[in-house]
Design a protein around this motif. Structure first.
Motif, PDB file in Angstrom:
ATOM      1  N   PRO A 273       0.797  -1.232   0.000  1.00 52.43           N
ATOM      2  CA  PRO A 273       0.000   0.000   0.000  1.00 52.43           C
ATOM      3  C   PRO A 273       0.830   1.283   0.000  1.00 52.43           C
ATOM      4  O   PRO A 273       0.279   2.367  -0.152  1.00 52.43           O
ATOM      5  N   ALA A 274       2.137   1.159   0.126  1.00 57.00           N
ATOM      6  CA  ALA A 274       2.979   2.351   0.187  1.00 57.00           C
ATOM      7  C   ALA A 274       3.533   2.741  -1.170  1.00 57.00           C
ATOM      8  O   ALA A 274       4.195   3.779  -1.288  1.00 57.00           O
ATOM      9  N   THR A 275       3.283   1.933  -2.217  1.00 55.50           N
ATOM     10  CA  THR A 275       3.882   2.190  -3.521  1.00 55.50           C
ATOM     11  C   THR A 275       2.818   2.377  -4.592  1.00 55.50           C
ATOM     12  O   THR A 275       1.717   1.840  -4.499  1.00 55.50           O
TER      13      THR A 275
ATOM     14  N   SER B 254       0.460   9.225   2.734  1.00 59.30           N
ATOM     15  CA  SER B 254       0.851   8.604   1.470  1.00 59.30           C
ATOM     16  C   SER B 254      -0.314   8.651   0.491  1.00 59.30           C
ATOM     17  O   SER B 254      -1.458   8.423   0.858  1.00 59.30           O
ATOM     18  N   ARG B 255      -0.029   8.953  -0.771  1.00 60.05           N
ATOM     19  CA  ARG B 255      -1.049   8.978  -1.824  1.00 60.05           C
ATOM     20  C   ARG B 255      -0.554   8.048  -2.919  1.00 60.05           C
ATOM     21  O   ARG B 255       0.547   8.228  -3.441  1.00 60.05           O
ATOM     22  N   THR B 256      -1.337   7.050  -3.291  1.00 60.80           N
ATOM     23  CA  THR B 256      -0.857   6.068  -4.263  1.00 60.80           C
ATOM     24  C   THR B 256      -1.885   5.787  -5.347  1.00 60.80           C
ATOM     25  O   THR B 256      -3.085   6.023  -5.179  1.00 60.80           O
ATOM     26  N   VAL B 257      -1.375   5.257  -6.453  1.00 67.14           N
ATOM     27  CA  VAL B 257      -2.194   4.814  -7.575  1.00 67.14           C
ATOM     28  C   VAL B 257      -1.842   3.354  -7.862  1.00 67.14           C
ATOM     29  O   VAL B 257      -0.664   2.982  -7.876  1.00 67.14           O
ATOM     30  N   PHE B 258      -2.868   2.558  -8.080  1.00 62.51           N
ATOM     31  CA  PHE B 258      -2.680   1.145  -8.427  1.00 62.51           C
ATOM     32  C   PHE B 258      -3.515   0.872  -9.676  1.00 62.51           C
ATOM     33  O   PHE B 258      -4.718   1.122  -9.695  1.00 62.51           O
ATOM     34  N   VAL B 259      -2.859   0.393 -10.724  1.00 65.96           N
ATOM     35  CA  VAL B 259      -3.541   0.108 -11.990  1.00 65.96           C
ATOM     36  C   VAL B 259      -3.258  -1.336 -12.376  1.00 65.96           C
ATOM     37  O   VAL B 259      -2.114  -1.781 -12.319  1.00 65.96           O
TER      38      VAL B 259
END
Length: 445
Positions: A17-19, A428-433
């Motif tokens: 969740p950090a990346t 933290s702000r992340t994007v998961f595609v």
């Protein structure tokens, strides 16, 4: 390391969740499982469920994602600490403290009690909700309704039938002329298939449907692609294809000295020049085959040996004629395209008018209006600021079926993650595609 161990390690890395991660994986490789893992790990880490958004392309995928998440979290309530510890270890949570186990068991309730529910939805549902929240900023009708696919199709067919009826009644109108042009080229089935194709792509072609600027831009683009200067018309092309009457007179005389077939060809050329004038188009049957390919020869070998100039002369005119026919074909193709766009544009205009009167929008409208709201409208920055405060992690499923317009929306949302406070804030702000191009069912997008 075994293949399964490598796959598990990669899944663990992807669900971190950090990346920010982009995953391209084949069918059956656990893409949805990884996405659910990531949502759970975000919640375990303390992220409020309301600040997690999962976007997918279909309602079925959204339902599948939500069902898997709730099914897994619900089992955590009833299993013992040892079993829960084992499951958490698979999520890279090792030797959990008692408070961690307690928090894990509370996730199901937290997810259920999230105001407005978990944000696991289709991108169309997200756009609809956003436009309902900001109708004034989007410049749309407040309290609008959304047409489902069946309703939109029926409304579009009604608009099509209305425009075609008016076009038949007024053949002098622009779309009446366009209808006559297209109808003269196609049979009924092909005609309706063409219209349906254009109307299905109306969101991508809406800029080309404008009867003035759109059609002019399209014509200019087509001319550029086909190598046609703005001033080139059918008349100017034909004007460049004059035939050298004197030289053809010499060809007639040369052929007359040959075989009977050559004599007949000489008579044919003489008649064409007398009746149709000195124009290569009138000599097409002499110079080209039925397939419009240059004839290998116009004169027999003995005649060519006696008059060697014939070969170069005929080849040059064959090339001129083929080039001219090609340009005329390109011009005709452009004219047909503009007629099709003009007619489709009239139908789309009628369709839009019907929707305005009824205060409704279709799925394409939701994407277009949201994209405009987030990128072009004067209040775009304020809307993004309001959204930015409510979304910390964006997860996109079925990325292979996400259209460019939909990516514009996602890009507008995620740009805020990496700008200003979104970039330098404490959270933290992340994007998961995740996606697989081989599974694309909407590759036309």
């Amino acid at each position: 390391m075994s293949f399964n161990a490598q796959a598990s390690l990669r899944q663990l890395q992807a669900s971190d969740p950090a990346t920010t991660v982009w995953v391209n994986a084949n069918a059956g490789s656990g893409k949805t499982h990884v996405l659910v893992d990531r949502v759970i790990r975000l919640m375990l880490g303390g992220t409020d469920p309301s600040r997690i958004m999962c976007l997918t392309f279909t309602k079925a995928a959204a339902a599948e994602m939500a069902n898997r998440l709730f099914e897994r979290l619900s089992t955590w309530i009833v299993i013992d600490d040892g079993q829960l510890t084992g499951l958490l270890a698979k999520l890279d949570v090792n030797n959990p403290h008692a408070t961690t186990l307690e928090r894990a068991r509370q996730l199901f309730t937290r997810a259920l009690e999230t105001p407005g529910g978990l944000k696991i939805q289709t991108i169309h549902a997200f756009c609809e909700r956003l436009l309902q929240l900001f109708p004034v900023e989007a410049g749309i009708v407040p309290h609008f309704t959304t047409l489902d696919e069946r309703q939109a199709k029926e409304t579009l067919q009604q608009a099509r039938d209305a425009v075609l009826s008016r076009a038949q009644a007024d053949e002098a109108a622009d779309f009446g002329i366009a209808l006559g042009d297209i109808a003269s080229r196609l049979q009924a089935d092909a005609f309706y298939a063409l219209l349906n194709t254009l109307l299905a792509k109306r969101s991508s072609l809406h800029g080309s449907f404008d009867p003035e600027t759109g059609l002019m831009s399209t014509e200019a683009l087509l001319r550029h692609q086909l190598g046609l200067a703005p001033g080139v018309t059918a008349e100017t092309v034909r004007a460049t294809c004059t035939a050298d009457a004197a030289r053809y007179g010499e060809l007639v005389a040369a052929l007359a000295t040959g075989t009977k077939a050559e004599g007949e060809r000489a008579a044919e050329i003489r008649n064409v020049l007398r009746d149709a004038g000195s124009n290569l188009f009138s000599l097409e049957k002499i110079l080209l085959t039925v397939e419009r390919e240059p004839r290998k020869t116009v004169a027999n070998k003995p005649t060519m040996q006696r008059f060697p100039w014939i070969e170069d002369f005929i080849k040059a005119d064959q090339k001129r004629l083929c080039d001219a026919l090609g340009r005329l074909g390109d011009l005709d193709c452009i004219a047909a395209t503009l007629s099709a766009l003009r007619l489709a544009g009239a139908i789309v205009s009628e369709y839009e008018a019907v929707k305005r009167r009824q205060g409704c929008y279709d799925f394409d409208d939701l994407i277009i209006k949201t994209s405009e709201l987030l990128q072009e409208r004067p209040d775009a920055a304020w809307v993004l600021y309001k959204l930015d405060g409510g979304i910390e992690h964006l997860l996109v499923d079925e990325a292979q079926d996400t259209s460019p317009a939909q990516w514009d929306i996602i890009r507008a949302l995620t740009d805020e993650f990496f700008a200003g406070e979104g970039r330098h804030g404490s959270k933290s702000r992340t994007v998961f595609v995740v996606g697989d191009r081989k599974q694309s069912i909407y590759s036309f997008q």
